[in-house]
Write a protein that holds these residues in place. Structure first.
Motif, PDB file in Angstrom:
ATOM      1  N   LEU A 631       0.771  -1.351   0.022  1.00  0.00           N
ATOM      2  CA  LEU A 631       0.131  -0.042  -0.206  1.00  0.00           C
ATOM      3  C   LEU A 631       0.909   1.178  -0.203  1.00  0.00           C
ATOM      4  N   LEU A 632       1.883   1.139   0.787  1.00  0.00           N
ATOM      5  CA  LEU A 632       2.921   2.414   0.841  1.00  0.00           C
ATOM      6  C   LEU A 632       3.298   2.699  -0.197  1.00  0.00           C
ATOM      7  N   ASP A 633       3.831   1.647  -0.851  1.00  0.00           N
ATOM      8  CA  ASP A 633       4.635   1.639  -2.180  1.00  0.00           C
ATOM      9  C   ASP A 633       3.734   2.422  -3.326  1.00  0.00           C
ATOM     10  N   HIS A 634       2.480   1.865  -3.392  1.00  0.00           N
ATOM     11  CA  HIS A 634       1.504   2.464  -4.297  1.00  0.00           C
ATOM     12  C   HIS A 634       1.423   3.951  -4.097  1.00  0.00           C
ATOM     13  N   ILE A 635       1.381   4.284  -2.722  1.00  0.00           N
ATOM     14  CA  ILE A 635       1.049   5.836  -2.321  1.00  0.00           C
ATOM     15  C   ILE A 635       2.199   6.376  -2.648  1.00  0.00           C
ATOM     16  N   MET A 636       3.387   5.927  -2.486  1.00  0.00           N
ATOM     17  CA  MET A 636       4.506   6.733  -2.817  1.00  0.00           C
ATOM     18  C   MET A 636       4.667   7.131  -4.373  1.00  0.00           C
ATOM     19  N   SER A 637       4.194   6.200  -5.134  1.00  0.00           N
ATOM     20  CA  SER A 637       4.128   6.621  -6.568  1.00  0.00           C
ATOM     21  C   SER A 637       3.143   7.382  -7.091  1.00  0.00           C
ATOM     22  N   LEU A 638       2.478   7.954  -5.948  1.00  0.00           N
ATOM     23  CA  LEU A 638       1.488   9.072  -6.392  1.00  0.00           C
ATOM     24  C   LEU A 638       1.883  10.443  -5.623  1.00  0.00           C
ATOM     25  N   LEU A 639       3.132  10.394  -5.131  1.00  0.00           N
ATOM     26  CA  LEU A 639       3.878  11.804  -5.058  1.00  0.00           C
ATOM     27  C   LEU A 639       3.983  12.638  -5.920  1.00  0.00           C
ATOM     28  N   GLN A 640       4.282  12.378  -6.949  1.00  0.00           N
ATOM     29  CA  GLN A 640       4.654  13.265  -8.081  1.00  0.00           C
ATOM     30  C   GLN A 640       4.745  12.428  -9.265  1.00  0.00           C
ATOM     31  N   GLY A 641       4.586  13.186 -10.633  1.00  0.00           N
ATOM     32  CA  GLY A 641       4.678  12.517 -11.670  1.00  0.00           C
ATOM     33  C   GLY A 641       4.000  13.261 -12.808  1.00  0.00           C
ATOM     34  N   PRO A 642       4.237  13.101 -14.183  1.00  0.00           N
ATOM     35  CA  PRO A 642       3.663  13.954 -15.021  1.00  0.00           C
ATOM     36  C   PRO A 642       2.070  13.910 -15.190  1.00  0.00           C
ATOM     37  N   HIS A 643       1.557  12.749 -14.961  1.00  0.00           N
ATOM     38  CA  HIS A 643       0.102  12.482 -14.776  1.00  0.00           C
ATOM     39  C   HIS A 643      -0.591  12.425 -13.601  1.00  0.00           C
ATOM     40  N   VAL A 644      -0.043  12.924 -12.554  1.00  0.00           N
ATOM     41  CA  VAL A 644      -0.330  13.040 -11.218  1.00  0.00           C
ATOM     42  C   VAL A 644      -0.949  14.273 -10.715  1.00  0.00           C
ATOM     43  N   GLU A 645      -2.160  14.592 -10.451  1.00  0.00           N
ATOM     44  CA  GLU A 645      -2.507  16.050 -10.063  1.00  0.00           C
ATOM     45  C   GLU A 645      -2.011  16.191  -8.631  1.00  0.00           C
ATOM     46  N   VAL A 646      -1.941  17.455  -8.331  1.00  0.00           N
ATOM     47  CA  VAL A 646      -1.240  18.009  -7.117  1.00  0.00           C
ATOM     48  C   VAL A 646      -2.222  17.488  -5.875  1.00  0.00           C
ATOM     49  N   GLY A 647      -3.444  17.492  -6.172  1.00  0.00           N
ATOM     50  CA  GLY A 647      -4.383  16.954  -5.247  1.00  0.00           C
ATOM     51  C   GLY A 647      -4.194  15.762  -4.749  1.00  0.00           C
ATOM     52  N   VAL A 648      -4.083  14.767  -5.635  1.00  0.00           N
ATOM     53  CA  VAL A 648      -3.543  13.562  -5.477  1.00  0.00           C
ATOM     54  C   VAL A 648      -2.518  13.186  -4.425  1.00  0.00           C
ATOM     55  N   SER A 649      -1.221  13.963  -5.257  1.00  0.00           N
ATOM     56  CA  SER A 649      -0.235  13.982  -4.456  1.00  0.00           C
ATOM     57  C   SER A 649      -0.198  14.537  -3.046  1.00  0.00           C
ATOM     58  N   TYR A 650      -0.815  15.671  -2.903  1.00  0.00           N
ATOM     59  CA  TYR A 650      -1.013  16.320  -1.546  1.00  0.00           C
ATOM     60  C   TYR A 650      -1.490  15.265  -0.472  1.00  0.00           C
ATOM     61  N   PHE A 651      -2.750  14.513  -0.698  1.00  0.00           N
ATOM     62  CA  PHE A 651      -3.084  13.756   0.111  1.00  0.00           C
ATOM     63  C   PHE A 651      -2.318  12.482   0.381  1.00  0.00           C
ATOM     64  N   ALA A 652      -1.648  11.928  -0.759  1.00  0.00           N
ATOM     65  CA  ALA A 652      -0.722  11.046  -0.499  1.00  0.00           C
ATOM     66  C   ALA A 652       0.364  11.290   0.522  1.00  0.00           C
ATOM     67  N   GLY A 653       0.845  12.389   0.325  1.00  0.00           N
ATOM     68  CA  GLY A 653       1.962  12.905   1.061  1.00  0.00           C
ATOM     69  C   GLY A 653       1.440  13.163   2.439  1.00  0.00           C
TER      70      GLY A 653
END
Length: 782
Positions: A631-653
């Motif tokens: 689960l944590l690996d999946h959440i880490m993958s959402l911290l940043q990326g060209p197709h990841v919105e900042v809202g998603v990254s924010y809550f993952a963080g």
């Protein structure tokens, strides 16, 4: 702690799914008061202000007195109440207090006893409608007053009409002063009196009586004869009574000006005899012969309409509503012969379109031909369920094509109809449909909020009264599905949320489910932390919402129901550990992991899922449930990326920051924790502040542990980035919150610590700059 924010612009988009508002339109029909003397003094000032004081203020004062009776009174050994202190109140104020107590449902044997004090609380116009009062309480508290008017319609508690009459007659002053008496809905029950008393009690003892309303009572012919001996009787309502003979009316032929004889189903008089009696009432100005059975015009009525205007020469008002097959020719002839006519009741007669009716400017008409007639019907027939329903049916057709006109005047009439007939399913059904038509889309924008608040309360009452009627429930939900109502109008959102939530426990169709989930998601976001905690304590609610998410996830659909269900769960777990525990117990975590993987390309879904997991991560005792490497690996993958919105990254963080903030509670590999912290720092520094508001906080307290100087840089960085985000977007709200909760001191400590990372110090200084700027703006003198 994190709460989904529904802004105005977002809400309009979110509520756009209610296309069913249009597609279903056609189916809508199928403080405790601390200082007692000060409270009453302030009440006196407010209510005597009249024109200089808004009416709403007087209503608030009256409501406060009703709520504070236990504080303002002392309780006697028998449970009766006496005001601890009372000034000599104006008579009108005493009347208003009594009326407000009745309207608010506070009037009973115990509370009515405050009016035994006839020196300070002097009643003249007493309204005790629908209040539970005994004969003893009525006699002791109200009969000693020199009453001029009494409305005791539908009073319960065992009080009979005979006992009311006996009590009034026991006061010589009242016998002379009482001018208006309304006993609608009573059973006289003369046998409830002692034999000697019954022989002496009669309506004719009330010599000053001018107006008497005995509609829906068991009035008999002998009692009517007694009534008609009253020397000053001007108005009489004997509607829906079992009288068989009206000849007694000749006893008041020279004084009777208003006669309402609606629905006399046991009347046994020939047409000629009836017209003969009526024709001798030389002073009669208003005559009501309407009938809610919608019977055909009888011979007596035909004789009256077509007869000589010399009969009833003073007549200026006639009501024949409900009389079917009324001809326009008869109506036209009658109107033309009665040049002084000011009112004509034609609802459900089919004759309301007669041309002569529109030619008279001063003539008011009830009917269904146009808006004026329909509204006049709602005003005139407030007490008559059948006519109210008939008028609302016609109003529904009219309001279906109003082209976004804001009409509070009509809405108020509909509301009154609902309130007066709250136990009538047919009235509630058609009235709720009319309300939807009148408040749909932008039509609610210009409506007074107190009016909308009263409408919502009545709609919720209808939902409670008829919980198994799906069409009524659907109508009521359609009314609630308004951005103005859900966001701005004051009403009990906690009770509304529970009520709407209960709908999901039964078998409901998809449209009703969609609306219910949407409303719940928005209502929960508006509740206080205490209310959310109380709501979240019910595991049934959690199961219902998770069931909807699972149902949608199994089919892989992305629709408004899924999004609103996720939002509702997110808000329900906000700062509510109990709801968060229920989420874990109901296998919500496993379901959310599947949703997170299945909807990897849906940012809106991911953001809501991560937002709830962020709430779970804030609860220390539940953090262990999130310690799953996959689960944590999946959440880490959402911290940043060209197709990841900042809202998603924010809550993952946020999830990662909370989990890594307690080293002693970390149960996974320490290298993983270090990797998370490093990636957290790197990712946060790449985030751009979003333009739209994406998150709201009720409190900054869950951030306090993250802002400690002993925390890793990644944890601190996420916390200050989050605070800067909301302070930038809504400085007025959050700068005040920072100061009130003591977060400003934590930021200052962080800035002064030599080990604080420069990026963290820079963001913290930026936040304090915003706070200082907000202080200067709000108080420029400082």
């Amino acid at each position: 702690m994190i709460l989904a924010k529904v802004t105005k612009s977002q809400s309009k988009n979110n509520l756009a799914f209610f296309y069913c508002m249009q597609t279903k339109r056609s189916s809508l029909m199928s403080q405790h008061v601390q200082d007692k003397s000060t409270a009453l003094n302030q009440l006196c000032v407010c209510l005597q202000a009249d024109e200089s004081c808004p009416a709403a203020l007087s209503e608030l004062c009256l409501a406060q007195v009703c709520l504070s009776l236990d504080t303002l009174c002392r309780i006697g050994p028998n449970g009766s109440m006496r005001l601890l202190w009372a000034p000599l109140l104006p008579q009108e104020m005493a009347d208003q207090i009594l009326n407000k107590m009745a309207v608010e449902g506070k009037l009973n044997d115990r509370t009515v006893s405050i009016f035994r004090n006839c020196e300070q609380l002097r009643l003249r116009k007493a309204r005790i409608r629908s209040s539970p009062l005994s004969a003893e309480a009525f006699r002791c508290a109200l009969c000693p007053h020199r009453l001029q008017e009494l409305d005791a319609s539908w009073v319960s508690g065992g009080l009979t009409g005979a006992q009311i009459l006996s009590g009034l007659a026991s006061n010589p002053e009242c016998r002379a002063s009482l001018q208006r008496l309304t006993l609608r809905g009573f059973q006289m029950e003369w046998e409830s009196l002692q034999v000697e008393e019954a022989a002496q009690v009669a309506f004719s003892s009330l010599k000053g009586l001018r107006t008497l309303n005995l509609a829906n009572t068991d009035l008999t012919d002998p009692t009517l004869e007694d009534i008609c001996t009253l020397p000053k009787l001007e108005g009489l309502d004997i509607s829906s009574t079992p009288v068989t003979e009206l000849s007694a009316l000749l006893g008041c032929r020279n004084t009777l000006r208003y006669l309402t004889a609606h629905g006399l189903r046991r009347l046994d008089m020939s047409s000629s005899r009836l017209i003969s009696v009526l024709g001798q009432l030389s002073a009669l100005q208003h005559l009501d012969l309407s009938d809610d059975r919608f019977a055909s015009v009888d011979q007596a009525l035909r004789l009256l309409l077509e007869g000589d205007p010399g009969v009833l020469p003073a007549l200026v008002s006639l009501d024949v509503s409900g009389r079917k097959r009324m001809t326009e020719g008869a109506i036209q002839a009658f109107v033309e012969r009665r040049c002084g006519l000011v009112f004509l009741g034609l609802l459900a007669t089919g004759a309301g379109s007669c041309d002569v009716l529109t030619a008279k400017d001063n003539l008011k008409v009830t009917g269904e031909a146009n808006e004026q007639q329909i509204c006049e019907s709602l005003r005139r027939y407030r007490e008559r369920e059948c006519f109210t329903r008939e008028a609302l049916v016609n109003l529904y057709q009219l309001t279906s094509d109003m082209d976004n006109q804001t009409r509070p005047d009509i809405l108020k009439l509909v509301l009154e109809g609902m309130q007066n007939h709250s136990d009538s399913l047919s009235v509630q059904l058609v009235a709720s449909a009319c309300i939807f038509n009148l408040t749909n889309q932008d039509m609610a924008v210009g409506m007074p909020h107190p009016l909308l608040s009263a409408v919502v309360n009545q709609v919720l009452k209808a939902m409670r009264g008829f919980p198994s009627h799906q069409q009524l429930q659907k109508n009521c939900l359609l009314v609630l599905c308004s951005d103005i109502i859900l966001q701005d109008v004051p009403f009990d959102r906690f009770e509304a949320a529970k009520l709407v939530m209960n709908l999901l426990s039964g078998q409901v169709d998809q449209t009703l489910q969609r609306m219910a989930v949407a409303i719940i998601s928005i209502l929960v976001a508006k509740l206080s932390t205490e209310q959310t905690t109380q709501l979240g304590a019910d595991i049934f609610i959690m199961k219902q919402l998770l069931g909807i998410v699972q149902q949608k996830a199994m089919t892989g659909v992305v629709d408004s129901t899924l999004k609103f269900a996720l939002s509702a769960l997110w808000n329900l777990t906000d700062e509510t550990p109990t709801a968060s525990r229920h989420f874990i117990q109901c296998q919500g975590l496993e379901l959310y992991e599947e949703v997170l993987e299945s909807y990897y390309s849906e940012s809106s879904i991911q953001q809501k899922v991560l937002g709830l997991l962020n709430n779970i991560a804030e609860v220390e005792e539940l953090q262990a449930d999130l310690m799953d490497e996959g689960l944590l690996d999946h959440i880490m993958s959402l911290l940043q990326g060209p197709h990841v919105e900042v809202g998603v990254s924010y809550f993952a963080g946020g999830i990662l920051a909370h989990l890594t903030s307690r080293q002693d509670a970390w149960t996974l590999d320490q290298e993983l924790r270090q990797t998370i912290l490093e990636q957290l720092c790197a990712a946060i520094l790449t985030w751009d502040l979003p333009e739209r508001e994406m998150v709201s906080y009720r409190s900054f307290r869950p951030f306090f542990s993250l802002l400690q100087t002993c925390q890793p840089a990644g944890v601190q960085l996420w916390a200050v980035w989050a605070i800067r985000l909301v302070c930038t977007q809504n400085s007025m709200q959050y700068c005040r919150m920072l100061q009130e909760e003591g977060a400003v001191d934590l930021l200052k400590t962080l800035i002064s610590d030599l080990d604080t990372h420069s990026d963290i110090r820079r963001m913290a200084e930026c936040i304090l700059g915003i706070v200082e700027c907000q202080q200067t703006t709000s108080d420029p003198q400082d």
